[in-house]
Design an enzyme around this catalytic site. Structure first.
Site, PDB file in Angstrom:
ATOM      1  N   ARG A 224       0.846  -1.190   0.000  1.00  0.00           N
ATOM      2  CA  ARG A 224       0.000   0.000   0.000  1.00  0.00           C
ATOM      3  C   ARG A 224       0.883   1.241   0.000  1.00  0.00           C
ATOM      4  NH1 ARG A 224      -3.386  -2.753  -1.588  1.00  0.00           N
ATOM      5  NH2 ARG A 224      -5.414  -3.253  -0.692  1.00  0.00           N
ATOM      6  N   HIS A 272      -0.600   0.294  -9.751  1.00  0.00           N
ATOM      7  CA  HIS A 272      -1.345  -0.630  -8.874  1.00  0.00           C
ATOM      8  C   HIS A 272      -1.900  -1.803  -9.706  1.00  0.00           C
ATOM      9  CE1 HIS A 272      -3.781  -1.003  -4.897  1.00  0.00           C
ATOM     10  NE2 HIS A 272      -3.560  -2.204  -5.424  1.00  0.00           N
TER      11      HIS A 272
HETATM   12  P1  NDP Z   1      -1.742 -11.619   4.784  1.00  0.00           P
HETATM   13  O1  NDP Z   1      -2.707 -11.102   5.776  1.00  0.00           O
HETATM   14  O2  NDP Z   1      -1.860 -13.037   4.345  1.00  0.00           O
HETATM   15  O3  NDP Z   1      -0.264 -11.434   5.340  1.00  0.00           O
HETATM   16  C1  NDP Z   1       0.156 -10.302   6.028  1.00  0.00           C
HETATM   17  C2  NDP Z   1       1.542 -10.552   6.610  1.00  0.00           C
HETATM   18  O4  NDP Z   1       1.983  -9.345   7.224  1.00  0.00           O
HETATM   19  C3  NDP Z   1       1.543 -11.626   7.699  1.00  0.00           C
HETATM   20  O5  NDP Z   1       2.729 -12.390   7.633  1.00  0.00           O
HETATM   21  C4  NDP Z   1       1.510 -10.809   8.984  1.00  0.00           C
HETATM   22  O6  NDP Z   1       2.095 -11.441  10.110  1.00  0.00           O
HETATM   23  C5  NDP Z   1       2.364  -9.626   8.577  1.00  0.00           C
HETATM   24  N1  NDP Z   1       2.103  -8.470   9.445  1.00  0.00           N
HETATM   25  C6  NDP Z   1       0.939  -7.806   9.633  1.00  0.00           C
HETATM   26  N2  NDP Z   1       1.105  -6.823  10.530  1.00  0.00           N
HETATM   27  C7  NDP Z   1       2.400  -6.874  10.915  1.00  0.00           C
HETATM   28  C8  NDP Z   1       3.183  -6.129  11.832  1.00  0.00           C
HETATM   29  N3  NDP Z   1       2.666  -5.127  12.558  1.00  0.00           N
HETATM   30  N4  NDP Z   1       4.481  -6.473  11.994  1.00  0.00           N
HETATM   31  C9  NDP Z   1       5.011  -7.487  11.294  1.00  0.00           C
HETATM   32  N5  NDP Z   1       4.326  -8.250  10.407  1.00  0.00           N
HETATM   33  C10 NDP Z   1       3.042  -7.929  10.228  1.00  0.00           C
HETATM   34  O7  NDP Z   1      -1.799 -10.627   3.536  1.00  0.00           O
HETATM   35  P2  NDP Z   1      -1.499 -10.972   2.004  1.00  0.00           P
HETATM   36  O8  NDP Z   1      -0.165 -11.605   1.923  1.00  0.00           O
HETATM   37  O9  NDP Z   1      -2.650 -11.674   1.400  1.00  0.00           O
HETATM   38  O10 NDP Z   1      -1.490  -9.490   1.370  1.00  0.00           O
HETATM   39  C11 NDP Z   1      -0.590  -8.499   1.824  1.00  0.00           C
HETATM   40  C12 NDP Z   1      -0.980  -7.134   1.261  1.00  0.00           C
HETATM   41  O11 NDP Z   1      -0.635  -7.038  -0.104  1.00  0.00           O
HETATM   42  C13 NDP Z   1      -2.467  -6.785   1.266  1.00  0.00           C
HETATM   43  O12 NDP Z   1      -2.898  -6.398   2.553  1.00  0.00           O
HETATM   44  C14 NDP Z   1      -2.529  -5.663   0.266  1.00  0.00           C
HETATM   45  O13 NDP Z   1      -2.323  -4.441   0.924  1.00  0.00           O
HETATM   46  C15 NDP Z   1      -1.356  -5.947  -0.664  1.00  0.00           C
HETATM   47  N6  NDP Z   1      -1.802  -6.287  -2.027  1.00  0.00           N
HETATM   48  C16 NDP Z   1      -1.431  -5.478  -3.067  1.00  0.00           C
HETATM   49  C17 NDP Z   1      -1.801  -5.786  -4.347  1.00  0.00           C
HETATM   50  C18 NDP Z   1      -1.333  -4.975  -5.508  1.00  0.00           C
HETATM   51  O14 NDP Z   1      -1.790  -5.202  -6.629  1.00  0.00           O
HETATM   52  N7  NDP Z   1      -0.408  -4.069  -5.345  1.00  0.00           N
HETATM   53  C19 NDP Z   1      -2.645  -6.947  -4.640  1.00  0.00           C
HETATM   54  C20 NDP Z   1      -2.931  -7.767  -3.492  1.00  0.00           C
HETATM   55  C21 NDP Z   1      -2.527  -7.420  -2.227  1.00  0.00           C
HETATM   56  P3  NDP Z   1       1.459 -12.793  10.724  1.00  0.00           P
HETATM   57  O15 NDP Z   1       1.757 -13.850   9.685  1.00  0.00           O
HETATM   58  O16 NDP Z   1       2.216 -13.003  11.966  1.00  0.00           O
HETATM   59  O17 NDP Z   1      -0.001 -12.541  10.887  1.00  0.00           O
HETATM   60  C1  OXD Z   2      -5.627  -6.012  -3.192  1.00  0.00           C
HETATM   61  C2  OXD Z   2      -5.164  -5.027  -4.143  1.00  0.00           C
HETATM   62  O1  OXD Z   2      -5.579  -5.746  -2.003  1.00  0.00           O
HETATM   63  O2  OXD Z   2      -5.481  -5.155  -5.337  1.00  0.00           O
HETATM   64  O3  OXD Z   2      -6.045  -7.101  -3.639  1.00  0.00           O
HETATM   65  O4  OXD Z   2      -4.434  -4.100  -3.789  1.00  0.00           O
END
Ligand code: NDP
Ligand code: OXD
Length: 309
Positions: A224, A272
């Site tokens: 993000r 994006h």
């Molecule tokens: P998940 O919820 O599966 O994974 C999030 C990870 O971040 C987990 O490992 C979690 O830890 C870790 N995390 C969260 N908060 C913290 C913190 N405070 N400190 C350390 N680690 C933290 O999310 P996804 O992998 O599915 O997606 C990640 C992000 O990618 C989405 O939220 C979105 O913003 C972005 N995205 C962007 C896209 C684009 O086109 N640019 C498309 C799709 C997604 P834990 O495992 O311990 O819970």
């Molecule tokens: C998502 C994105 O969160 O597209 O899937 O950013």
């Protein structure tokens, strides 16, 4: 009962086709043509208007059209008892890993330097570290980060990841929490951000974090825009502390025409597009969750609002 679709990015007709192909009787309505509000039982949304989801008294499911839910959880009037789901889908995961690998390999193989050399008509072979000598660090080892980590490890990279809770992934060095962040950063030459946007992660990519990376490191942000303090990145690039950045997300999207990232020689801008939800692949999980919600069962891919993701 009806399904309400609201997104300024996703194509409602593609979603209508994908959902009706599986459930022909579905009453699919596109915001703002909601009809009677008490007939709406589910909302399939990207960035709903704050306060809007509270206006449907019989809502039993809020489904994000993306993997991230920050643009839903930011609504202060969200109906507290309605479950929120997000997309977890192999197509989405594959696309993200492809995107991140493209940017990582480009930096690793010094394509940015070779492109500069080409523009200057320079024929010079540059020093090239082996993959095993290149540490790639991934912020976030969730669905997307862990897939990328495994693919990087399979290519032979030295891979580390940082998460909130400890993770055991073969071949990946795991770091956890505040206390693990500095050790993670000091070894990371290519940093990839795949964190969810939460109050804890907002602005995490700031001057202190960038300064903790080794000199000449690269940043790939595909999570993000609000994770990044944009002026801190520009300063780190201009001072030569960072060698390059590939950015897919921004604080304001679309990126303003006069934004410094567009013309910065060390920044790659993509709109994006790293990973896009495909209706055909994601429609079944939404319909299954709708059935579960109707039966009073917990949906899959549930979000924990108290955690923020
Ligand atoms: P998940 O919820 O599966 O994974 C999030 C990870 O971040 C987990 O490992 C979690 O830890 C870790 N995390 C969260 N908060 C913290 C913190 N405070 N400190 C350390 N680690 C933290 O999310 P996804 O992998 O599915 O997606 C990640 C992000 O990618 C989405 O939220 C979105 O913003 C972005 N995205 C962007 C896209 C684009 O086109 N640019 C498309 C799709 C997604 P834990 O495992 O311990 O819970
Ligand atoms: C998502 C994105 O969160 O597209 O899937 O950013």
């Amino acid at each position: 009962m009806a399904l309400l679709f609201k997104s300024h990015l996703d194509d409602p007709e593609a979603w209508r086709r994908a959902l009706l192909a599986l459930e022909p009787d579905l009453d699919f309505r596109v915001w703002p043509e909601t009809g009677a509000r008490d007939e709406i039982e589910a909302a399939l949304v990207w960035a709903p208007e704050p306060g809007d989801l509270a206006r449907y008294p019989n809502l039993r499911l809020i489904a994000s059209l993306g993997a991230g839910v920050d643009n839903i959880l930011s609504d202060p009037d969200l109906p507290a008892e309605v479950p929120i789901t997000r997309i977890i889908d192999p197509d989405l995961t594959r696309q993200m890993s492809e995107y991140a690998l493209t940017q990582i390999l480009r930096f690793h193989r010094r394509m940015d330097d070779y492109e500069r050399q080409q523009r200057a008509g320079v024929w010079r072979v540059l020093a090239q570290p082996l993959t095993a000598e290149r540490r790639v660090g991934i912020l976030g080892l969730g669905v997307l980060g862990s897939d990328l980590a495994r693919k990087l490890a399979a290519l032979g990279f030295d891979v580390a990841g940082w998460s909130r809770t400890p993770k055991e992934i073969e071949g990946i060095t795991g770091f956890t929490g505040e206390e693990g962040l500095e050790g993670f950063l000091t070894g990371t030459e290519i940093l990839v951000c795949l964190l969810p946007l939460t109050p804890e992660t907002e602005g995490i990519l700031d001057k202190d974090l960038l300064a903790a990376l080794p000199e000449g490191a690269y940043l790939v942000n595909c999570a993000r825009g609000e994770h990044l303090i944009e002026k801190d990145l520009v300063a780190a690039l201009d001072e030569g502390r960072l060698a390059g950045a590939a950015l897919d997300v921004y604080r304001a999207e679309p990126l303003a025409p006069d934004h410094p990232f567009w013309a910065h020689p060390k920044v790659i801008v993509t709109p994006h597009c790293a990973s896009v939800t495909t209706p055909a692949s994601s429609a079944p999980q939404f319909l299954d969750n709708l059935k579960r919600a109707r039966a009073g069962r917990a949906p899959s891919n549930l979000v924990d609002p108290s955690r923020g993701y």
